[in-house]
Design a protein around this motif. Structure first.
Motif, mmCIF file in Angstrom:
data_model
loop_
_atom_site.group_PDB
_atom_site.id
_atom_site.type_symbol
_atom_site.label_atom_id
_atom_site.label_comp_id
_atom_site.label_asym_id
_atom_site.label_seq_id
_atom_site.Cartn_x
_atom_site.Cartn_y
_atom_site.Cartn_z
ATOM 1 N N ARG A 216 8.580 24.859 94.895
ATOM 2 C CA ARG A 216 7.238 25.382 95.176
ATOM 3 C C ARG A 216 6.317 24.279 95.687
ATOM 4 O O ARG A 216 5.497 24.501 96.586
ATOM 5 C CB ARG A 216 6.663 26.030 93.915
ATOM 6 C CG ARG A 216 7.319 27.358 93.541
ATOM 7 C CD ARG A 216 6.481 28.097 92.505
ATOM 8 N NE ARG A 216 6.380 27.342 91.271
ATOM 9 C CZ ARG A 216 7.226 27.459 90.240
ATOM 10 N NH1 ARG A 216 8.251 28.302 90.326
ATOM 11 N NH2 ARG A 216 7.059 26.752 89.142
ATOM 12 N N HIS A 217 6.448 23.086 95.126
ATOM 13 C CA HIS A 217 5.597 21.977 95.555
ATOM 14 C C HIS A 217 5.888 21.610 97.010
ATOM 15 O O HIS A 217 4.953 21.403 97.811
ATOM 16 C CB HIS A 217 5.835 20.764 94.653
ATOM 17 C CG HIS A 217 5.087 19.541 95.083
ATOM 18 N ND1 HIS A 217 3.739 19.363 94.860
ATOM 19 C CD2 HIS A 217 5.499 18.430 95.760
ATOM 20 C CE1 HIS A 217 3.349 18.213 95.360
ATOM 21 N NE2 HIS A 217 4.397 17.617 95.915
ATOM 22 N N VAL A 218 7.167 21.548 97.370
ATOM 23 C CA VAL A 218 7.519 21.198 98.746
ATOM 24 C C VAL A 218 7.000 22.259 99.714
ATOM 25 O O VAL A 218 6.440 21.942 100.768
ATOM 26 C CB VAL A 218 9.041 21.024 98.883
ATOM 27 C CG1 VAL A 218 9.435 20.835 100.347
ATOM 28 C CG2 VAL A 218 9.515 19.842 98.048
ATOM 29 N N LEU A 219 7.170 23.530 99.369
ATOM 30 C CA LEU A 219 6.705 24.613 100.244
ATOM 31 C C LEU A 219 5.188 24.608 100.372
ATOM 32 O O LEU A 219 4.647 24.997 101.420
ATOM 33 C CB LEU A 219 7.188 25.960 99.707
ATOM 34 C CG LEU A 219 8.694 26.223 99.832
ATOM 35 C CD1 LEU A 219 9.085 27.485 99.079
ATOM 36 C CD2 LEU A 219 9.094 26.338 101.298
ATOM 37 N N ALA A 220 4.491 24.171 99.321
ATOM 38 C CA ALA A 220 3.033 24.095 99.400
ATOM 39 C C ALA A 220 2.575 22.956 100.310
ATOM 40 O O ALA A 220 1.516 23.044 100.946
ATOM 41 C CB ALA A 220 2.446 23.908 98.001
ATOM 42 N N GLN A 221 3.377 21.902 100.413
ATOM 43 C CA GLN A 221 2.999 20.758 101.240
ATOM 44 C C GLN A 221 3.419 20.920 102.689
ATOM 45 O O GLN A 221 2.800 20.369 103.595
ATOM 46 C CB GLN A 221 3.640 19.477 100.671
ATOM 47 C CG GLN A 221 3.254 19.159 99.250
ATOM 48 C CD GLN A 221 1.764 18.947 99.077
ATOM 49 O OE1 GLN A 221 1.127 18.282 99.902
ATOM 50 N NE2 GLN A 221 1.189 19.506 98.021
ATOM 51 N N GLY A 223 4.833 23.941 105.350
ATOM 52 C CA GLY A 223 5.110 25.354 105.553
ATOM 53 C C GLY A 223 6.125 25.611 106.648
ATOM 54 O O GLY A 223 6.649 24.706 107.293
ATOM 55 N N GLY A 224 6.410 26.906 106.866
ATOM 56 C CA GLY A 224 7.295 27.330 107.937
ATOM 57 C C GLY A 224 8.744 26.965 107.694
ATOM 58 O O GLY A 224 9.161 26.643 106.569
#
Length: 738
Positions: A216-221, A223-224
């Motif tokens: 979740r942290h990586v996806l928040a930093q 996107g796409g």
């Protein structure tokens, strides 16, 4: 003969350990190939007898090499068969008997978010309504029904539609029932309606929660599509990767970059190893008193193990970590880290604890690629080519680049038989794409992700995330460009198991021997290629439930009876047919005559004609009309039980027959019929009372649309009850060619 063998072995030194490990793997494969317990016991008895009688074939002092080879291989063959048999008994759990909609309540033991599919997947240790013992089940839930409390450790209750783990849809297809057996999964399905949380998960943290939080942290930093791939590299969670990106990576030969395996583990451990040595080397007091390689190896090993745990401890990751730990140990001891002996130890460790991995493509491809690298770099011509010499940096760089490209080509050629056997496809540009993608991932993407995560502790990770995003955009651009190039993917029909076996034996001979004798391995590889190149696609493909039918030879597209929901049936039919085109509905094909209940088509094969009748509706049909239609047909296919009055000239593949045979393929020219059941034997994941549906001889199904006057009796095939594998499929002269 014995003297010849002794002279052969004495004149060609080789590593015995790798061959013994090959014997262990061959014993595992023998258990999977042989049909049942009697054959397994006979195999173990034969191995024991061979070991006991070895002195008779090679007396003491006259045939030491032969005797030791017989002893060692016989014992390892028996050990491999025994290990996988024991694990099957210990971990396997019986599947549910049939499809059902029931109430389930249990504890969530795993959760996988599949954002690209708009759903999440839960693994539950659940008690199913009507069952006495808890069962591990895997169910899907729409993303819109997700709740914050649906995490690992929570107790839930819900109504679910469950089915037994499915067998292969077609001969040579993916056998999920076998995979589920070794994972202890007894049912799969989907949750209907809302989920009730009986008790929330406790406050104790788990590795799975760390993995989810990291994703979740990586996806928040980021996107796409780049963010989805970065999350997969950081946490092992591939659920957010879009289908089109996965397809492009697969067709470009870059799928291995998406799963945590040798490349990623090596990048992480090597980075920590060299960073530790460099940093500690800055402090003379430490460098003079401590063996820096030992400290660096310990730091790399600890990081590798932690990375494996955080990313889910999948078998490929564990396998890669074991190999990396052996390499670190070799570096500490001053031994050669790139040797067949270390590779054999890593393979034996994996097979000892996960013997079923030998049967899958991941194990085969990863170890085959490493073996190819070792074999190439240990070859005398390559050593001479890479030997140090007085030359400029440009020439050295050109030689190393040429060697890298040559190694990539060798790896692609080595992996091609494995890819064709398991996936019916192989790429030809993968070596060139990997020449750019592997360095990009190893030296830019992975370090940038690690640096970004560290800097995020202070809120300073934005520049590193920018670098990560740009490198992954370049990787995706490369994948899509490569996948769309002409001839990027070669599709072939299902490869027979015996062809794969001789090709694999040839590859092992090439990789494990040294000197010119290794070239003998080219003979079985060439033989397998020649025979496989002559294999033709089946004319008719029929799924195990009779609903999905594919016809080949009618143009670039596969002609299918039904469009199907989702893409699984379409992909399975195309792969088994060895076709890379699209699908076309039978009712839209000019040569077919269809109504609401049936489709009739005539296929011209080998200068003759065959009339095929396919059931497609659920309404009632007049029995006299059905009898006349069957009599005018050579082959009838139906997803229901047809009455005995339906008697085609050659074969009646209705539900009653398909329940016993599973999916089948028919070659109208040669008359060969291959079924799923012919290779499944009596392995424990095969349901004994009707392995592909309801038990044979049960009541007629509700949708028997044939106006069944015979009381729902299971109709025999159109050859008077003869087993379909022995029916000579020959054309009827009464059917003219259209």
């Amino acid at each position: 003969m014995q003297r010849t063998i002794e002279q052969f072995v004495e004149g060609r030194p080789f590593e015995r350990g790798p061959w013994l490990v090959v014997g262990f793997g061959a014993g595992i494969a023998a258990w999977a190939i042989l049909p049942g317990p009697w054959q397994w016991c006979a195999f173990l008895a034969a191995c024991t007898a061979a070991a006991a009688l070895a002195p008779l074939f090679a007396p003491e002092g006259k045939g030491d090499h032969t005797r030791h080879a017989i002893w060692g291989m016989a014992l390892m063959l028996a050990a491999g068969c025994g290990v996988i048999w024991a694990k099957s008994v210990l971990v396997g759990r019986p599947a549910i008997a049939h499809r059902e909609v029931v109430m389930v309540n249990g504890r969530i033991v795993d959760r996988q978010d599949e954002g690209a599919e708009g759903r999440l997947r839960l693994v539950l240790l659940a008690r199913i309504e009507g069952e006495s013992q808890p069962t591990t089940i895997r169910v899907t839930l729409p993303e819109t029904s997700d709740q914050p409390q649906l995490v690992v450790g929570a107790m839930i209750a819900a109504r679910a539609r469950l089915v037994p783990p499915s067998p292969p849809m077609l001969p040579g297809g993916y056998d999920f029932a076998k995979t589920a057996w070794f994972q202890g999964i007894g049912a799969t399905g989907s949750i209907l309606g809302d989920v009730t949380v009986l008790s929330p998960a406790g406050p104790v943290p788990s590795l799975r929660r760390v993995q989810d939080a990291l994703a979740r942290h990586v996806l928040a930093q980021l996107g796409g599509s780049p963010g989805a791939i970065a999350a997969a590299l950081a946490s092992g969670d591939r659920g957010a990767i879009a289908r089109e990106d996965e397809d492009a990576m697969r067709d470009a030969g870059l799928t291995h970059l998406l799963s945590i395996s040798g490349l990623h583990v090596s990048a992480v451990i090597a980075g920590v190893y060299f960073l530790t040595i460099r940093l500690l080397g800055l402090f003379p007091w430490i460098a003079l008193r401590v063996r820096l390689p030992v400290v660096a190896a310990a730091a790399g090993a600890t990081t590798g193990i932690a990375y494996c745990l955080v990313t889910g401890s999948e078998v490929p990751t564990v396998r890669s970590v074991v190999g990396a730990l052996l390499v670190l140990g070799a570096l500490v001891l001053g031994r050669d880290p790139l040797s067949l002996r270390l590779l054999a130890v890593a393979a034996f460790f994996v097979m000892l604890f996960w013997p079923e991995a030998v049967l899958g493509p991941s194990f085969q491809m990863s170890f085959a690629s490493v073996m190819a690298i070792i074999a190439v770099h240990n070859a005398a011509p390559v050593k001479r080519f890479l030997a140090k010499r007085d030359e400029g940096r440009l020439m050295r760089l050109l030689r190393e680049t040429a060697m890298l490209l040559a190694s990539g080509v060798v790896i692609e050629l080595t992996l091609m038989p494995i890819a064709l056997f398991h996936f019916h496809r192989a790429g030809i540009y993968g070596a060139f794409a990997n020449l750019v993608a592997i360095p990009l991932t190893t030296f830019t993407t992975m370090p940038a992700i690690a640096l970004a995560l560290v800097l995020d502790l202070a809120g300073l990770g934005a520049p590193a995330w920018w670098v990560t995003g740009k490198s992954l955009e370049a990787l995706l651009w490369l994948a899509h460009i490569t996948a769309t190039m002409p001839g990027a993917v070669t599709m072939m029909p299902t490869m027979p198991g015996w062809i794969f076996g001789i090709m694999l034996a040839g590859l092992l001979w090439l990789g494990l021997w040294s000197g010119r004798v290794r070239l003998w391995g080219l003979l079985p590889v060439a033989l397998g290629c020649a025979v496989y190149a002559g294999e033709r696609a089946p004319d008719v493909l029929i799924s195990g439930d009779g609903r999905h039918v594919g016809l080949t030879g009618l143009g670039p597209d596969l002609v299918v009876l039904r469009p199907g929901r989702g893409g699984y049936a379409r992909e399975a039919l195309l792969e088994s047919a060895g076709m890379s085109g699209d699908v076309r509905l039978l009712e839209d094909w000019p040569g077919a005559r269809c109504n609401v209940a049936f489709c009739m088509v005539r296929l011209a094969r080998g200068g003759r004609s065959f009339a095929l009748l396919f059931a497609r509706g659920t309404g009632l049909v007049d029995i006299d009309q059905l009898e006349a239609a069957c009599a005018a047909s050579d082959i009838v296919v139906a997803d229901r039980r047809l009455p005995q009055a339906c008697r085609p000239r050659l074969l009646k593949a209705d539900l009653g027959l398909l329940e016993r045979t599973g999916g089948m393929t028919i070659d109208l020219v040669s008359g060969r019929i291959h079924t799923v059941a012919e290779n499944r034997g009596e392995h424990p994941w095969v349901q004994q009372a009707g392995i592909f549906g309801a038990p044979h001889g049960g009541p007629a199904v509700d949708r028997d649309g044939a106006g069944n006057r015979s009381g729902g009796r299971d109709g025999e095939n159109g050859a008077g009850g003869v087993d379909p594998d022995w029916i000579p499929v020959t054309p009827s002269p009464a059917v003219p060619v259209q």
